[in-house]
Structure formats: C-alpha cells, structure tokens
Design an enzyme around this catalytic site. Sequence first.
Site, short mmCIF file in Angstrom:
data_model
loop_
_atom_site.label_atom_id
_atom_site.label_comp_id
_atom_site.label_asym_id
_atom_site.label_seq_id
_atom_site.Cartn_x
_atom_site.Cartn_y
_atom_site.Cartn_z
N PHE A 1 -5.60 -0.13 -1.76
CA PHE A 1 -5.69 1.38 -1.24
C PHE A 1 -5.53 1.35 0.34
O PHE A 1 -6.21 0.83 1.01
CB PHE A 1 -6.87 1.98 -1.75
CG PHE A 1 -7.21 3.59 -1.32
CD1 PHE A 1 -5.90 4.27 -1.81
CD2 PHE A 1 -7.98 3.87 -0.57
CE1 PHE A 1 -6.27 5.68 -1.57
CE2 PHE A 1 -8.21 5.31 -0.07
CZ PHE A 1 -7.29 6.03 -0.77
N GLN A 2 -4.61 2.29 0.63
CA GLN A 2 -4.44 2.58 2.13
C GLN A 2 -4.04 1.35 2.70
O GLN A 2 -4.25 1.19 3.89
CB GLN A 2 -5.33 3.39 2.72
CG GLN A 2 -5.67 4.67 2.16
CD GLN A 2 -6.73 6.00 2.85
OE1 GLN A 2 -7.47 5.26 3.55
NE2 GLN A 2 -6.14 6.76 2.92
#
Lengths: 563, 161
Positions: free
Chosen positions: A109-110
């Site tokens: 994530f990210q």
Amino acid sequence: MRGGEAIIESLKRMGVDIIFGYPGGQLIPFYDMLYDAEMDHILVRHEQCAAHAADGYARASGKVGVCIATSGPGATNLVTGIAAAYMDSSPIVAITGQVTSNLIGNDAFQEADIIGITMPITKHSYQPKDPDLIPSVIKSSFEIAGSGRPGPVLIDVPKEVQEKELSIFDDNMISTPGYNPTIKGNIKQIKKAKNLIKQSKKPLILAGGGVIISDATDELKQLSEMINAPVITSLLGKGVIDETDPMALGMLGMHGRKVANDSINKSDLLIAVGTRFSDRTTGKLEDFLPNTKVIHIDIDPAEIGKNVEVDLPIVGDAKNILSSLIDSLNDYESNYSAVKWSNSLKSMKNEFYPRYSYDDVPLKPQSVIKEIGDALTADSIVTTDVGQNQMWAAHFFDTQKPRKFISSGGLGTMGFGLPTAVGAKVACPDDPVLTITGDGGFLMVCQELSTIKEYDTPVIVAILENKTLGMVYQWQNLLYNKRYSQTILDKNPDFVKLSESFGINAERITQPGETKIAVKKAIKDNEPIVLDIVVDKNECLPMVPPGAGINEMLGEYKLEKDT
Amino acid sequence: MVNENHIISTLVENKPGVLQKIAGLFTRRGFNIESITVGESEVENLARMIIVVNGDKKTLEQVIKQLSKLVDVIKIKNLTSNAVQRELCLIKVNIADAKSRSEIIQYCDIFRAKIVDICEESLIIEFTGDIEKLDAFLKLLKGYGIKKLSRTGLTAMSRGI
C-alpha cells in the site's frame, strides 16, 4: 537516537531550521519525532508545493531547501517540483517516506519506486536501509545538492529505519570518490581567453543563472566594465547585473529585448558564463553566432559544446574563473573599437526601451508589470508562474539584484509562482515577495492560500487574469489559425471571493494606477493579499517564432521611451 | 560526422541501481547502446562496465561527459583505439548429417572454438574472440542452421600499462 530523530539532528547540523512537507502513513514515525523537535515545519497543501517552496527557498537564499513527503502518492507528487529544481540547477534535498524494507517490491500500500522514478531528475539519491547511515546520507546529500552544479538529491527512508535506534551517530560513513566538481579554471585556457579578449573589437557577455549561483555578480560587472562588454542575460540570469545599468542590455531569447537579440550576432566575441544555451535562448542554432568567437565558462563540462560549438571552453566555478581572468587582464588597455561598440549598444538600449505608458482599459498586462516594478523596492523578490505572465515579467520588469527574480526556466512549470513565493518569503522574511501569475497557473496551486493564511506569510499574489491560457492562446492565434482549442477560461471562479474564503484579503483591479497603489500598500501593511488584475487578452510580443533565428523578431512594441 | 562504434570502459560503484542509472541516462539522452557488460573489477566494491555505444564524435563526447556526472561513476576511459577486445558466444548449431558434423568440427578447429555439448541433432560451440572473427565464424555456420545464439557483448581492456 532513532532514525527519524537522526534525520532531524543531521538536518540541524547542516544548518536547516525549516522544512516544507506533508505527512502520510509511512512518515508517521518521523512526524511523531518532529513533534518535540526544534525544527520549524511548513505544512503545504499539496506535496508538489513542498518541492517548489523548498526550491524557492533555495533560490532566494542560496542555501539548500528541504522538502518531505510520504511514500507513493506523496513522493510522486514531489516529482514536478524536483524536475523544476533539476532543470534550473537549484539545490534541494527531498526526503520521502517508504514502505518498510521487507515490503519493498511487493506492491505494498502506497509503495512507489521513487528512486527509480526520479533517477533522471536528481543529481543523486539514497535509500538508507540501516539507521546508522542516516547522518552520512544527509551530509553527503547536502554536499552533492549544494556544490558543483547544484541540483536535487532524494533520500528515500523506509518506515522501520525511521523507528530503529542508531548504534552510532557518525556522519562520515559514506564517501563519494566519483564526485569531484572542477572549481578552478585551467590557467592555459584563461590565458587564451585573455588573448581573445584583447583582440576583440565587439565583446559581449551572456550571463546565466550560474553567475548567481556562484555569487560572481561583482566579478562579472568588473569584467564587463574593464573590457567594455555589455551584458545580456538568459531568463535565469536576470539579476546578474542591475538591469537599470546602461551596460545591461536585458534578456536574450524568444521573448528577449530587441537590443539583446539584435546585438548578439553582431558581436565578435561572446563570453558566455554559467548558461547552457537553451533552445529558448538561442533560437535556430544554424543562425546563432555565425561569425562570433565563443568563450564558454561553466562548471558542468557536459554543457560545453552540447548545443553551441565553442571556440574556448573553461570548466570551473564562475567566480573563480572570472576573478582569475580579471587578474590576468591587469595590463588590458581599453580599445577604441570596444568603447564605441558598447556606447552604440547603450544608446540602442535606450532607443528600443519598451513603451509602458498605456492608459487602456482593460489594462494592458505590460503596464501592470510596469506599475508593479514601480511599487517594488530593489530588494523585493519577484517569482513568476509560466507563460505570458512570466515573459511579460521577464521582459518588462527590471531586476536589480541577484536572487530577486525566481522563475521556472528549464521545465516551465505552471503553478510554480505561488509556492516558490512562499519559500522565498520564508527564506527572506524582511524582503517584500510578490508573485506574478496567471489565472491558469494560480488555479493549479490556489490551495496554498491556506498555507499562507496558516503561517501568515505576507506574500503578494498578482494574478494577471485574462481568462485564457494566454501563451498557448497566443500561439494558436499567431500560428494555428486562431483555433482556440481548450484555452478559454471564461468560467473562472471569483478570485476575490475565493481568496476571502481562505481568510486572505483580496482586491480586484481594473484601472490604471490601482496596481501600484495596491502593491505599495501591501508592502507597507506586510500582510498577504491577492490582487485579481483584470487584463486584456494581449499578446506577448515581440517574439521570435519557433524555428526562426534569434534576430528575426515578430511584432514590436511602440518605440517610445519610458515616460 | 560519421557514426561509429565506440568502446567505453567505466569503473562504477558496485551497488543496486547503478546499471539502471547508466541505462536510463542512455535512453534519456538518445544514445544507442550496442552492448553492455558488467562484472566485478580488481577493486573491491567497484564494478567495471564495458559499454559499446554507436554515434558520432559529438555523441561520444556527450556520453562520456554525461556519464562522468553520475556520482556512482568513478572513472571513464575511451578504449576505442588500442585495446584488446573479446566477446564470448555460445552457438547451438543443427547437425543434418555426418558430413556436416565433421565440417563444423573442422571450422571449430580453424577458429579455435570449443565444442562444449553435443547430441544427435545439434552441438553447442563456445567461441571467444573479437567481433570480426566472430562475425566470420557465424557466417560460415549459418548454412547449417543456427538454432540458438547467445552473445555476452564485448569486453575490452587497454593494451600496455
């Protein structure tokens, strides 16, 4: 000491007392440690503006600017700002959060490969996976960013590295044997330059941003006066010499002053210092300097011979080389031809000085720039956006000191003006800071009014509102059969109300004389203000059409002297 | 100006991302890489890259200057003249019949190539040499049918000191 604390401590040791940033998931440890630290932080409202603000800070102060953003989207939002700094050789250190080391490469994530993404637009980058390396990484980044030909350095710090304890605080763990910028000019080359100068009857100096970076403006002026060589500048060279000085002929290039564009090919010797001969400066290369000998002084050897063939290259720091050159010319006797040449250019400068005395309504943007210039002091900093507003400012505004005109030259980034003004104001709180922007560029970054409000940064925002994306509109008008594809902005918001909703004073200006009064008042009040200046859809002329020679200018302003 | 192949030897920091930086630089500036070989050098933590680039003199000058700007690049040398050049190549060639097999073996002898694997239908030849010799060898083998070709790209070293 933990990694995040080591970042803050190392920044302090580099002399940093303020950073521009925006938090996010992978930076929570860092921001938690920042909470107790003696380090000022400006919370921008978009990461791109953190990079631009650090850039503006660097250009106004000469120090390295620092910005910080989280991993993934935070990091990618920095990219435009890093690229703008890279193209204009501005020293910034960009710090990004990264997902924890064990997740790198897993599309976490990210997660974004920001090192890979920014490789072509950074001077160097680091990804310390051991907290012990942080002090050395930061020290090395500052050295690389700020020395030689300056530029951005990126440091990507995985989350767990921010949290882990350092076993030792040692900032000498990294050496960079491959990094050795040349500072001193070659003596033999300087001797050759001296001989070329002695033979020259029509010498001319072309100065770029490198002269400002090198702090060589005094030396440049001394050389110019010594050998009777008038000075023309690139866009980034504005401020190298006081543009009200008779020997300063103004900017060269696509939107340059006529005297600069006309005289360059007539010179028999061009001394180019700290400039890279960009296409916007030279026009068609085949028609550029056909009969002129060229001495090119630059710290980056790769710039020499890249665009323009050079007769005599001198690699090194401009200040160092110019002072050696001046020393070597101690027996220089001024020659009559050079005096005559510089006198003729000085009078040509007066003859072709832009006319400003418009009283038209809607206001002519050129006259608005003139009013702004009249209201500002020599110490005021002007930042610009990109497009017509930038070229009007560059052409019609006389910059008097170095580091007082800040503009995105190489990358040409819209949205550059407002955030760099914030950075410049933070760097130079005692100098008035005004940004000249357009309605298009302002709308790209208008959220920064919130930053300005929060930190009470007294920036004057002058929007030249012509309800078009003016520069493209102009090209469509002149070169694309007046087909105005996607360049009409007739649904602009009410900029006064918009600014007021941020809690910032604003004023709409429609009449001659009002701009000057408003800017003077804003400087006196020392409060942020937005001036929505309604201007004519006016062309930015004269202009060298794309593909034409530098002296083939299109359109003219009326040849009347300043009133 | 004429386009030619130039051999550049670079000593670089042996760490992740360096190859990407160099390859990226070539792409971004529009330089043509003919081949690139990387391996450890005589110095610990430094790798040597031999890059063959095609272009005119001005391109070569820019390539060298731009490479020098990379912090990870320690040293650059133009090896185009006066260098020992070698390339290693593995070639899998069809064997149609006994006659062609003995012919191929003879060619290998002449070119000092080694046969490193053999079966009924094909054999693998290991060849080391300069590019002209390799090209001549491959031309001869073509008639028999080259099934697979794997070249390392050129490596080189300056002669003398």
